[in-house]
Design a protein around this motif. Structure first.
Motif, PDB file in Angstrom:
ATOM      1  N   ASP A  82     -34.907  39.709   3.297  1.00 62.77           N
ATOM      2  CA  ASP A  82     -33.976  40.342   2.468  1.00 62.77           C
ATOM      3  C   ASP A  82     -34.429  41.180   1.379  1.00 62.77           C
ATOM      4  O   ASP A  82     -34.345  42.240   1.034  1.00 62.77           O
ATOM      5  CB  ASP A  82     -32.657  39.834   2.172  1.00 62.77           C
ATOM      6  N   THR A  83     -35.362  40.329   0.624  1.00 66.07           N
ATOM      7  CA  THR A  83     -36.140  40.806  -0.637  1.00 66.07           C
ATOM      8  C   THR A  83     -37.073  41.766  -0.492  1.00 66.07           C
ATOM      9  O   THR A  83     -37.064  42.867  -0.944  1.00 66.07           O
ATOM     10  CB  THR A  83     -36.795  39.677  -1.553  1.00 66.07           C
ATOM     11  N   GLU A  84     -37.652  41.614   0.747  1.00 64.79           N
ATOM     12  CA  GLU A  84     -38.791  42.690   1.107  1.00 64.79           C
ATOM     13  C   GLU A  84     -38.020  43.858   1.592  1.00 64.79           C
ATOM     14  O   GLU A  84     -38.276  45.027   1.199  1.00 64.79           O
ATOM     15  CB  GLU A  84     -39.590  42.213   2.512  1.00 64.79           C
ATOM     16  N   ARG A  85     -36.797  43.871   2.239  1.00 61.91           N
ATOM     17  CA  ARG A  85     -36.148  45.151   2.636  1.00 61.91           C
ATOM     18  C   ARG A  85     -35.389  45.663   1.576  1.00 61.91           C
ATOM     19  O   ARG A  85     -35.524  46.963   1.343  1.00 61.91           O
ATOM     20  CB  ARG A  85     -34.859  44.518   3.736  1.00 61.91           C
ATOM     21  N   LEU A  86     -34.841  44.916   0.214  1.00 63.45           N
ATOM     22  CA  LEU A  86     -34.511  45.496  -0.704  1.00 63.45           C
ATOM     23  C   LEU A  86     -35.593  46.222  -1.489  1.00 63.45           C
ATOM     24  O   LEU A  86     -35.316  47.424  -1.851  1.00 63.45           O
ATOM     25  CB  LEU A  86     -33.968  44.353  -1.836  1.00 63.45           C
ATOM     26  N   LEU A  87     -36.655  45.705  -1.550  1.00 63.07           N
ATOM     27  CA  LEU A  87     -37.681  46.537  -2.357  1.00 63.07           C
ATOM     28  C   LEU A  87     -38.332  47.548  -1.732  1.00 63.07           C
ATOM     29  O   LEU A  87     -38.683  48.562  -2.330  1.00 63.07           O
ATOM     30  CB  LEU A  87     -38.952  45.196  -3.017  1.00 63.07           C
ATOM     31  N   SER A  88     -38.632  47.474  -0.280  1.00 58.98           N
ATOM     32  CA  SER A  88     -38.808  48.591   0.388  1.00 58.98           C
ATOM     33  C   SER A  88     -37.943  49.825   0.338  1.00 58.98           C
ATOM     34  O   SER A  88     -38.342  50.957  -0.050  1.00 58.98           O
ATOM     35  CB  SER A  88     -38.992  48.116   1.795  1.00 58.98           C
ATOM     36  N   PHE A  89     -36.597  49.476   0.185  1.00 59.76           N
ATOM     37  CA  PHE A  89     -35.688  50.497  -0.025  1.00 59.76           C
ATOM     38  C   PHE A  89     -35.691  51.192  -1.369  1.00 59.76           C
ATOM     39  O   PHE A  89     -35.769  52.380  -1.225  1.00 59.76           O
ATOM     40  CB  PHE A  89     -34.165  49.684   0.397  1.00 59.76           C
ATOM     41  N   LEU A  90     -35.908  50.194  -2.201  1.00 59.38           N
ATOM     42  CA  LEU A  90     -36.214  50.927  -3.601  1.00 59.38           C
ATOM     43  C   LEU A  90     -37.408  51.753  -3.536  1.00 59.38           C
ATOM     44  O   LEU A  90     -37.266  52.613  -4.366  1.00 59.38           O
ATOM     45  CB  LEU A  90     -35.998  49.945  -4.491  1.00 59.38           C
ATOM     46  N   ARG A  91     -38.197  51.300  -3.105  1.00 65.11           N
ATOM     47  CA  ARG A  91     -39.659  52.075  -3.310  1.00 65.11           C
ATOM     48  C   ARG A  91     -39.340  53.431  -2.415  1.00 65.11           C
ATOM     49  O   ARG A  91     -40.036  54.547  -2.802  1.00 65.11           O
ATOM     50  CB  ARG A  91     -40.735  51.346  -2.423  1.00 65.11           C
ATOM     51  N   GLU A  92     -38.872  53.558  -1.345  1.00 67.32           N
ATOM     52  CA  GLU A  92     -38.396  54.864  -0.618  1.00 67.32           C
ATOM     53  C   GLU A  92     -37.724  55.630  -1.602  1.00 67.32           C
ATOM     54  O   GLU A  92     -37.824  57.072  -1.532  1.00 67.32           O
ATOM     55  CB  GLU A  92     -37.533  54.423   0.518  1.00 67.32           C
ATOM     56  N   ARG A  93     -36.912  55.150  -2.417  1.00 70.74           N
ATOM     57  CA  ARG A  93     -36.116  56.075  -3.100  1.00 70.74           C
ATOM     58  C   ARG A  93     -36.767  56.313  -4.764  1.00 70.74           C
ATOM     59  O   ARG A  93     -36.424  56.815  -5.556  1.00 70.74           O
ATOM     60  CB  ARG A  93     -34.629  55.434  -3.695  1.00 70.74           C
ATOM     61  N   ARG A  94     -38.217  55.885  -4.764  1.00 69.05           N
ATOM     62  CA  ARG A  94     -38.893  55.999  -5.921  1.00 69.05           C
ATOM     63  C   ARG A  94     -38.135  55.521  -7.356  1.00 69.05           C
ATOM     64  O   ARG A  94     -38.206  56.071  -8.217  1.00 69.05           O
ATOM     65  CB  ARG A  94     -39.178  57.597  -6.054  1.00 69.05           C
ATOM     66  N   THR A  95     -37.760  54.307  -7.009  1.00 72.17           N
ATOM     67  CA  THR A  95     -36.944  53.624  -8.028  1.00 72.17           C
ATOM     68  C   THR A  95     -37.763  52.655  -8.637  1.00 72.17           C
ATOM     69  O   THR A  95     -38.637  51.762  -7.936  1.00 72.17           O
ATOM     70  CB  THR A  95     -35.812  52.837  -7.405  1.00 72.17           C
ATOM     71  N   HIS A  96     -37.933  52.409 -10.031  1.00 70.59           N
ATOM     72  CA  HIS A  96     -38.661  51.529 -10.676  1.00 70.59           C
ATOM     73  C   HIS A  96     -37.607  50.496 -11.331  1.00 70.59           C
ATOM     74  O   HIS A  96     -36.542  51.133 -11.745  1.00 70.59           O
ATOM     75  CB  HIS A  96     -39.424  52.146 -11.680  1.00 70.59           C
ATOM     76  N   ILE A  97     -37.932  49.396 -11.440  1.00 69.29           N
ATOM     77  CA  ILE A  97     -37.059  48.433 -11.970  1.00 69.29           C
ATOM     78  C   ILE A  97     -37.542  47.793 -13.531  1.00 69.29           C
ATOM     79  O   ILE A  97     -38.766  47.589 -13.724  1.00 69.29           O
ATOM     80  CB  ILE A  97     -36.878  47.288 -11.339  1.00 69.29           C
ATOM     81  N   ASP A  98     -36.923  48.519 -14.374  1.00 66.71           N
ATOM     82  CA  ASP A  98     -37.026  48.294 -16.036  1.00 66.71           C
ATOM     83  C   ASP A  98     -36.809  46.861 -16.371  1.00 66.71           C
ATOM     84  O   ASP A  98     -37.421  46.021 -16.967  1.00 66.71           O
ATOM     85  CB  ASP A  98     -36.476  49.124 -16.582  1.00 66.71           C
ATOM     86  N   VAL A  99     -35.515  46.379 -15.752  1.00 60.07           N
ATOM     87  CA  VAL A  99     -34.947  45.208 -16.178  1.00 60.07           C
ATOM     88  C   VAL A  99     -34.471  44.521 -14.957  1.00 60.07           C
ATOM     89  O   VAL A  99     -33.704  44.987 -14.158  1.00 60.07           O
ATOM     90  CB  VAL A  99     -33.855  45.262 -17.359  1.00 60.07           C
ATOM     91  N   PHE A 100     -34.897  43.364 -14.852  1.00 60.81           N
ATOM     92  CA  PHE A 100     -34.480  42.495 -13.574  1.00 60.81           C
ATOM     93  C   PHE A 100     -33.641  41.394 -14.290  1.00 60.81           C
ATOM     94  O   PHE A 100     -34.180  40.682 -15.006  1.00 60.81           O
ATOM     95  CB  PHE A 100     -35.749  41.744 -12.759  1.00 60.81           C
ATOM     96  N   VAL A 101     -32.449  41.181 -13.740  1.00 63.00           N
ATOM     97  CA  VAL A 101     -31.573  40.136 -13.997  1.00 63.00           C
ATOM     98  C   VAL A 101     -31.284  39.046 -12.824  1.00 63.00           C
ATOM     99  O   VAL A 101     -30.801  39.558 -11.743  1.00 63.00           O
ATOM    100  CB  VAL A 101     -30.096  40.492 -14.596  1.00 63.00           C
ATOM    101  N   SER A 102     -31.954  37.843 -12.832  1.00 66.29           N
ATOM    102  CA  SER A 102     -31.796  36.867 -11.666  1.00 66.29           C
ATOM    103  C   SER A 102     -30.679  36.046 -11.898  1.00 66.29           C
ATOM    104  O   SER A 102     -30.574  35.322 -13.004  1.00 66.29           O
ATOM    105  CB  SER A 102     -33.070  36.204 -11.639  1.00 66.29           C
ATOM    106  N   ASN A 103     -29.531  36.350 -11.273  1.00 68.76           N
ATOM    107  CA  ASN A 103     -28.304  35.790 -11.609  1.00 68.76           C
ATOM    108  C   ASN A 103     -27.497  34.911 -10.574  1.00 68.76           C
ATOM    109  O   ASN A 103     -26.753  34.135 -10.470  1.00 68.76           O
ATOM    110  CB  ASN A 103     -27.218  36.945 -11.968  1.00 68.76           C
TER     111      ASN A 103
END
Length: 263
Positions: A74-95
């Motif tokens: 699921d993590t791989e799919r999430l980050l692949s999806f964000l990469r396709e959208r050219r999204t960078h993560i500035d803040v990651f909150v592990s909750n």
């Protein structure tokens, strides 16, 4: 002078972000202009309602993705999806925290502890690493939500307390490796999860402890402060939001609260 609390142009990823503490953190960032990505599992998101709540605080509708933080696929799919959208993560909150009650440590099963660690501790490293790999750069700041469980013996809380202790150790390790990372602890956080974890005690005690309880909104503001850069001196450390709850720790104050009819 740049406003450190202005997050326009930044993207914040909050796992377990569609309710409770995660949602409050997402709303706090959304109110300050951030583009917020919320993950959830088991179809626990009402996208229309979430968009309405973000609009109420002046934020744009969040990007909502179903992804189990404890599942590497699921993590791989999430980050692949964000990469396709050219999204960078500035803040990651592990909750994410999955609580498996265990009233007696001697009855704790190894598989339950492993599951709790997989969901509640390891994602802070796994997802930070995946963000760096898939999106080409590490988040500017990582915030992990914890509790005072590692320091106190709450009935039934053993697996979660162990997972939170591991989480805090992992954050310290991330910090030493160069990633700016923080732990945000709360005490008596007044959410649905508290009632689920302590169904018998919560109804009797939460009302008496309410003056010391921390609301999700207050914890959300603390998360924003950690991401602002103003508290970078706490990198790798634990910030506890408790509204003076340690004043209750002395037995002369706690025991009457625990007794039937206590003040």
């Amino acid at each position: 002078m740049t406003n450190p609390f202005d997050f326009h142009g930044q993207t914040v990823l909050v796992t377990g972000g569609t309710r409770g503490l995660g949602l409050a953190i997402g709303l706090a960032f959304g109110a300050r202009g951030a583009r917020v990505v919320l993950t959830h599992r088991w179809n626990s998101a009402d996208e229309g309602e979430l968009a309405r709540q973000f609009a109420e605080v002046g934020g744009v509708a969040p990007l909502i993705v179903e992804a189990d933080a404890g599942d590497s696929a699921d993590t791989e799919r999430l980050l692949s999806f964000l990469r396709e959208r050219r999204t960078h993560i500035d803040v990651f909150v592990s909750n994410v925290c999955v609580a498996l009650p265990c009233p007696d440590p001697l009855t704790l099963r190894e598989r339950d502890l492993r599951r709790t660690l997989d969901w509640s501790a390891w994602p802070v490293v796994a997802i930070t690493r995946a963000i760096t790999y898939y999106l080409g750069r590490a988040p500017t700041r990582v915030i992990a939500t914890s509790s005072d469980g590692p320091d106190r013996c709450y009935p039934g809380y053993v697996p979660v307390a162990l997972a939170k202790a591991a989480l805090e150790a992992l954050v310290a390790t991330l910090s030493r490796s160069g990633q700016r990372a923080f732990v945000l602890r709360t005490r008596h956080l007044l959410t649905q999860s508290l009632e689920q974890m302590f169904p018998d005690e919560a109804g009797r005690l939460v009302g008496r402890l309410a003056r010391y309880g921390v609301t999700p909104e207050q914890a959300g503001e603390a998360a924003v402060a950690l991401a602002s850069g103003l508290l970078d001196g706490l990198d790798g450390r634990v910030l506890t939001v408790d509204r003076g709850a340690p004043l209750l720790d002395h037995a002369l104050h706690v025991i009457p609260l625990m007794m039937e009819g206590g003040a």
